[in-house]
Design an enzyme around this catalytic site. Structure first.
Site, mmCIF file in Angstrom:
data_model
loop_
_atom_site.group_PDB
_atom_site.id
_atom_site.type_symbol
_atom_site.label_atom_id
_atom_site.label_comp_id
_atom_site.label_asym_id
_atom_site.label_seq_id
_atom_site.Cartn_x
_atom_site.Cartn_y
_atom_site.Cartn_z
ATOM 1 N N LYS A 193 25.610 -4.025 -2.247
ATOM 2 C CA LYS A 193 27.081 -3.961 -2.336
ATOM 3 C C LYS A 193 27.659 -3.321 -1.091
ATOM 4 O O LYS A 193 28.868 -3.127 -0.993
ATOM 5 C CB LYS A 193 27.495 -3.136 -3.563
ATOM 6 N N HIS A 231 5.260 6.041 11.504
ATOM 7 C CA HIS A 231 4.739 5.891 10.147
ATOM 8 C C HIS A 231 3.775 7.062 9.948
ATOM 9 O O HIS A 231 2.555 6.888 9.934
ATOM 10 C CB HIS A 231 4.031 4.536 10.031
ATOM 11 N N ARG A 248 11.414 3.923 3.404
ATOM 12 C CA ARG A 248 11.006 2.941 4.428
ATOM 13 C C ARG A 248 12.238 2.150 4.802
ATOM 14 O O ARG A 248 12.963 1.662 3.919
ATOM 15 C CB ARG A 248 9.917 2.011 3.917
ATOM 16 N N ARG A 259 0.799 -1.223 0.000
ATOM 17 C CA ARG A 259 0.000 0.000 0.000
ATOM 18 C C ARG A 259 0.835 1.277 0.000
ATOM 19 O O ARG A 259 0.593 2.186 -0.791
ATOM 20 C CB ARG A 259 -0.923 0.053 1.235
ATOM 21 N N THR A 260 1.794 1.356 0.916
ATOM 22 C CA THR A 260 2.507 2.629 1.060
ATOM 23 C C THR A 260 3.262 2.953 -0.218
ATOM 24 O O THR A 260 3.182 4.070 -0.737
ATOM 25 C CB THR A 260 3.455 2.584 2.273
HETATM 26 C C1 NCD Z 1 1.973 -1.068 8.133
HETATM 27 C C2 NCD Z 1 3.466 -0.860 8.303
HETATM 28 O O1 NCD Z 1 4.227 -1.065 7.356
HETATM 29 O O2 NCD Z 1 3.829 -0.424 9.383
HETATM 30 N N1 NCD Z 1 1.593 -1.264 6.803
HETATM 31 C C3 NCD Z 1 1.244 -0.177 6.069
HETATM 32 O O3 NCD Z 1 2.067 0.653 5.760
HETATM 33 N N2 NCD Z 1 -0.051 -0.022 5.755
HETATM 34 C C4 NCD Z 1 1.396 -2.074 9.044
HETATM 35 C C5 NCD Z 1 1.954 -3.461 9.050
HETATM 36 O O4 NCD Z 1 2.875 -3.807 8.313
HETATM 37 O O5 NCD Z 1 1.423 -4.261 9.831
#
Ligand code: NCD
Length: 322
Positions: free
Chosen positions: A100, A149, A121, A70-71
């Site tokens: 590397k 997040h 991320r 999703r993100t």
């Molecule tokens: C979440 C995350 O990556 O923290 N996912 C997301 O971005 N919607 C939640 C999760 O991974 O459980």
């Protein structure tokens, strides 16, 4: 085109231009209102004409050291719908020079030679701040370990506001992995801007970290902790469900012990208010029964869509003019 930008990001100046988005602590109610009104405009634009050319010629790098559906796709969709383009390093950094041995500071200082902003991320808490210390272009934190997040929390709060028409006065219950779940950490911090009561439902070993719980208590919030979702289901206006974060456990036998500790079922939902919503940042791995999906109170896929509008709003604000 210029006029268009002004119309969308506002005449009064845009404080987000050129800024990093690292933590929800950067947002007060005024800024939240600004981003939410931008997101509502983005929804209207998408629904009317699919998108806009607001960020034509701008490039976004998406650098993901952890899995994401999703993100990453919502940032990509958001940038595309704003007329910009994306460098997607989302399908495994193992194919990039990270494998590397390139360091995070070097990777971001490279990507910013091509891109106007970087979405990051990373499995380490604090990594987004480190990247921001080295980069000259804006860094958008898309999850740093068990830390924060922020863009997820913004879309979560936007969803509550859109679904229930308000945030103040609500009873919000969060269930699942409250220890490692960064979405819970960010949403909790954001909700401290509002007058809400909070419930936290988890097994003992997955309780909300003490420093965060102390912060909640210091603010005088009406808060309780319980092991049992049945204790809160009848009074919750929002039930925010999360997955147990398997990848954060050093002892997998501990994960196996508690991974199935609860499931939201249609039977449980029968005890909930008519006017409530059930949310989940997704992915789910069994915490919400599929039989709940058709319940109009199940808001998790609408929540997903809101993520694109919030990320369009953030990108427009960060990459738009001041
Ligand atoms: C979440 C995350 O990556 O923290 N996912 C997301 O971005 N919607 C939640 C999760 O991974 O459980």
């Amino acid at each position: 085109m210029k006029q268009n930008i002004r119309k969308i990001i506002g005449q009064g100046g845009n404080e987000f231009a050129g800024q990093d988005i690292l933590s929800v602590d950067q947002f007060d109610r005024e800024k939240l209102t600004y981003i939410f009104s931008l997101a509502a405009q983005m929804r209207e634009l998408v629904e009317r004409q699919g998108g806009t050319d607001l960020l034509k010629g701008r490039v976004l790098a998406c650098l993901f050291y952890e899995p994401s559906t999703r993100t990453s796709s919502s940032f990509i969709a958001a940038m595309n719908r704003l007329g910009g383009t994306v460098i997607p390093i989302t399908q495994g950094v193992q194919f990039s020079s990270v494998s590397k041995g390139e360091t995070l500071p070097d990777t971001v200082r490279t990507l910013e030679q091509y891109a106007d902003a970087i979405v990051l991320r990373h499995p380490k808490t604090g990594a987004a701040q480190i990247a921001a210390d080295y980069a000259t272009r804006p860094i958008l934190n898309a999850g740093d370990g068990t830390g924060e997040h922020p863009t997820q929390a913004l879309l979560d709060l936007f969803t509550i506001q859109e679904e229930l028409g308000r945030v103040d006065g609500l009873h919000i219950a969060m269930a699942g992995d409250l220890k490692y779940g960064r979405t819970v950490h960010s949403l909790t911090r954001l909700l401290l801007e509002y007058d809400v009561s909070l419930s936290y439902v988890s097994p003992e070993i997955l309780r909300l970290p003490l420093d965060l719980m102390n912060r909640v208590r210091e603010q005088g919030v009406d808060v309780r902790e319980t092991y049992n979702v049945a204790d809160v289901i009848d009074s919750a206006d929002v039930l925010y469900v999360t997955r147990v974060q398997k990848e954060r456990f050093s002892d997998l036998s501990q994960y196996e012990e508690i991974k199935d500790f609860y499931e939201i079922t249609p039977e449980l939902m029968a005890q909930a208010k008519d006017e409530m919503i059930i949310m989940h940042p997704l992915p789910r791995v069994g915490e919400i029964h599929y039989g709940v999906d058709d319940d109009p109170r199940a808001a998790y896929f609408r929540q997903v869509r809101n993520g694109m509008f919030i990320r369009m709003a953030l990108l427009a604000a960060v990459l738009g003019s001041a």
